[in-house]
Design an enzyme around this catalytic site. Structure first.
Site, PDB file in Angstrom:
ATOM      1  CE1 TYR A 125     -35.363  39.148  38.204  1.00 28.02           C
ATOM      2  CE2 TYR A 125     -33.252  38.915  39.308  1.00 28.02           C
ATOM      3  CZ  TYR A 125     -34.473  39.540  39.191  1.00 28.02           C
ATOM      4  OH  TYR A 125     -34.803  40.558  40.048  1.00 28.02           O
ATOM      5  CD  GLN A 187     -41.765  42.790  40.316  1.00 29.30           C
ATOM      6  OE1 GLN A 187     -41.880  42.024  41.277  1.00 29.30           O
ATOM      7  NE2 GLN A 187     -41.108  43.925  40.396  1.00 29.30           N
ATOM      8  CG  ASN A 210     -34.680  39.392  45.878  1.00 28.76           C
ATOM      9  OD1 ASN A 210     -35.501  38.581  45.449  1.00 28.76           O
ATOM     10  ND2 ASN A 210     -34.906  40.694  45.836  1.00 28.76           N
ATOM     11  CG  HIS A 258     -21.309  37.821  47.390  1.00 24.98           C
ATOM     12  ND1 HIS A 258     -21.738  38.319  46.177  1.00 24.98           N
ATOM     13  CD2 HIS A 258     -20.106  37.244  47.153  1.00 24.98           C
ATOM     14  CE1 HIS A 258     -20.844  38.049  45.252  1.00 24.98           C
ATOM     15  NE2 HIS A 258     -19.847  37.400  45.816  1.00 24.98           N
ATOM     16  CD  GLU A 306     -22.532  29.871  45.358  1.00 24.74           C
ATOM     17  OE1 GLU A 306     -22.843  30.437  44.303  1.00 24.74           O
ATOM     18  OE2 GLU A 306     -22.512  30.467  46.466  1.00 24.74           O
ATOM     19  CD  GLU A 394     -47.962  -2.374  34.740  1.00 28.36           C
ATOM     20  OE1 GLU A 394     -48.429  -1.805  33.735  1.00 28.36           O
ATOM     21  OE2 GLU A 394     -46.841  -2.119  35.224  1.00 28.36           O
TER      22      GLU A 394
END
Length: 408
Positions: A125, A187, A210, A258, A306, A394
């Protein structure tokens, strides 16, 4: 900038940033993903018209070869030539990080190992809202290529005229991205995760975006893998009285380019704090005043930024104390901008305090490992007793029978 003291309540706002998702965004994204799963391309066209203001036909979702070729006519003249050194830096860094398959064998005939294989299909993306992030193309595609990913699909939202920035198209073409689609937002993430008639589903989605893109990645995780859930970009600078205030002010200002970026100076120098506050008048951000550099390191680890710049005289002395940071920049001539564009390591990094458990995008993110196990009869017989005891506790007796069957 606001000066606050280490240990004060005001720090909680920084420490706990991004801790709470917005229910409104969560619900909107859920609806978008459901629509794309149900309606496919029809939903993509609807949301592209709604959010990007662009009316497309289904055949226009995929960027045609002729458009990619034409993009070369609309880029800066020296764009391609200026990329050579950058690409070499990235390739050199990630080739070093490439993992290899391995195995070990013991005297009883037990062979164990890990087999590393690249992912088949990856979706990238590339945001284009406030600015076309051309650098994100090579910061995501190159490590995937080096890992050996078979097919890379890139998506990016169209501008108001229905086109993707030509520099993004050229960059993707130079790196031999397989397919490019003009679609963005939640989308686009849904299309990569579930597939539509036009856009094929992938195994992993990487790249920043975003709040809607980030939430969509969170919601599709499990159907596909993702790199991380990234929020607004962040910079923390640790400095003292020996640090150059002009460098600090410039780097904090660069961070504020930014949208909603976090800019923080941590220092044990009251004088430096006052100088930076005066020179950065009108800028948003925080200055955390500590008693010493050890407290500065503690504050930085709590923030888990970051980007972390260490601008003291001997930055490596503090490096050993840093536990949480996406990328660490040492010394006065290593501004965050070199990591953003040219150094080599990807600038896709954890934010919102997730550097406590996430790492920056790596070549390893595009690989998976399978455990290899091979036992001889002798080795299996040797391990029967502990295996049968554990399986018995078990209550899984058929597991025990599957071993016994080999010795009847």
């Amino acid at each position: 900038m606001k000066i606050i003291r280490f240990g004060g309540k005001q720090l909680d706002k920084i420490y706990n940033r991004g801790s709470f998702r917005k229910a409104r965004v969560e619900e909107k994204v859920k609806k978008i993903i459901e629509d794309v799963r149900a309606l496919g391309d029809e939903a993509l066209l609807k949301y592209t018209r709604k959010f990007d203001g662009v009316k497309l036909m289904p055949r226009q979702l995929k960027v045609a070869e002729i458009e990619i070729s034409g993009a070369y006519q609309n880029i800066s003249p020296n764009f391609v030539s200026s990329l050579k050194t950058v690409i070499e830096n990235i390739n050199r860094f990630y080739r070093k990080a490439l993992k290899k398959s391995w195995k070990m064998k013991d005297a009883d005939g037990v062979v164990l190992g890990e087999n590393y294989t690249p992912l088949e299909r990856v979706g990238v993306y590339i945001p284009a809202g406030t600015a076309p992030l051309v650098s994100t193309v090579y910061m995501t595609v190159l490590p995937a290529k080096i890992a050996g990913v078979k097919k890379i699909t890139l998506i990016s939202p169209p501008n108001k005229n229905g086109f993707i920035n030509p520099h993004i198209l050229v960059m993707a073409d130079l790196l031999k991205v397989d397919e490019i689609y003009r679609v963005g937002g939640a989308q686009g993430i849904a299309a990569l995760a579930y597939g539509t008639k036009t856009i094929p589903a992938v195994d992993k989605i990487v790249g920043p975006g975003n709040i809607y893109v980030t939430e969509a990645k969170r919601q599709v995780f499990g159907k596909v893998d993702i790199d991380m859930t990234a929020g607004p970009t962040e910079l923390v600078i640790i400095a003292n009285r020996a640090s150059n205030p002009k460098f600090i002010v410039a780097d904090l200002a660069a961070q504020r380019e930014h949208a909603r970026g976090l800019a923080v100076l941590i220092t044990n120098s009251k004088s430096l704090a006052q100088q930076v506050k005066a020179q950065a008048a009108g800028q948003e951000g925080y200055i955390i005043l500590t008693k010493n550099l050890e407290q500065a390191v503690e504050a930085s680890n709590r923030i888990a930024p970051e980007h972390l710049e260490i601008l003291v005289q001997n930055p490596r002395r503090l490096l050993k104390g840093i536990k949480n940071a996406g990328a660490i920049f040492l010394g006065p001539y290593s501004p965050t901008a070199v990591g953003d564009y040219v150094a080599g390591p990807s600038h896709v990094l954890p934010t919102d305090g997730t550097a406590r458990f996430f790492s920056g995008l790596s070549v390893c993110d595009f690989m998976k490992s399978s455990h290899i196990i091979s036992y001889s009869r002798k080795a299996l017989e040797k391990m029967r007793e502990p295996l049968e005891k554990i399986a018995g506790i078990e209550g899984l007796n058929k597991h025990i029978d599957s071993v016994k069957a080999r010795f009847v």
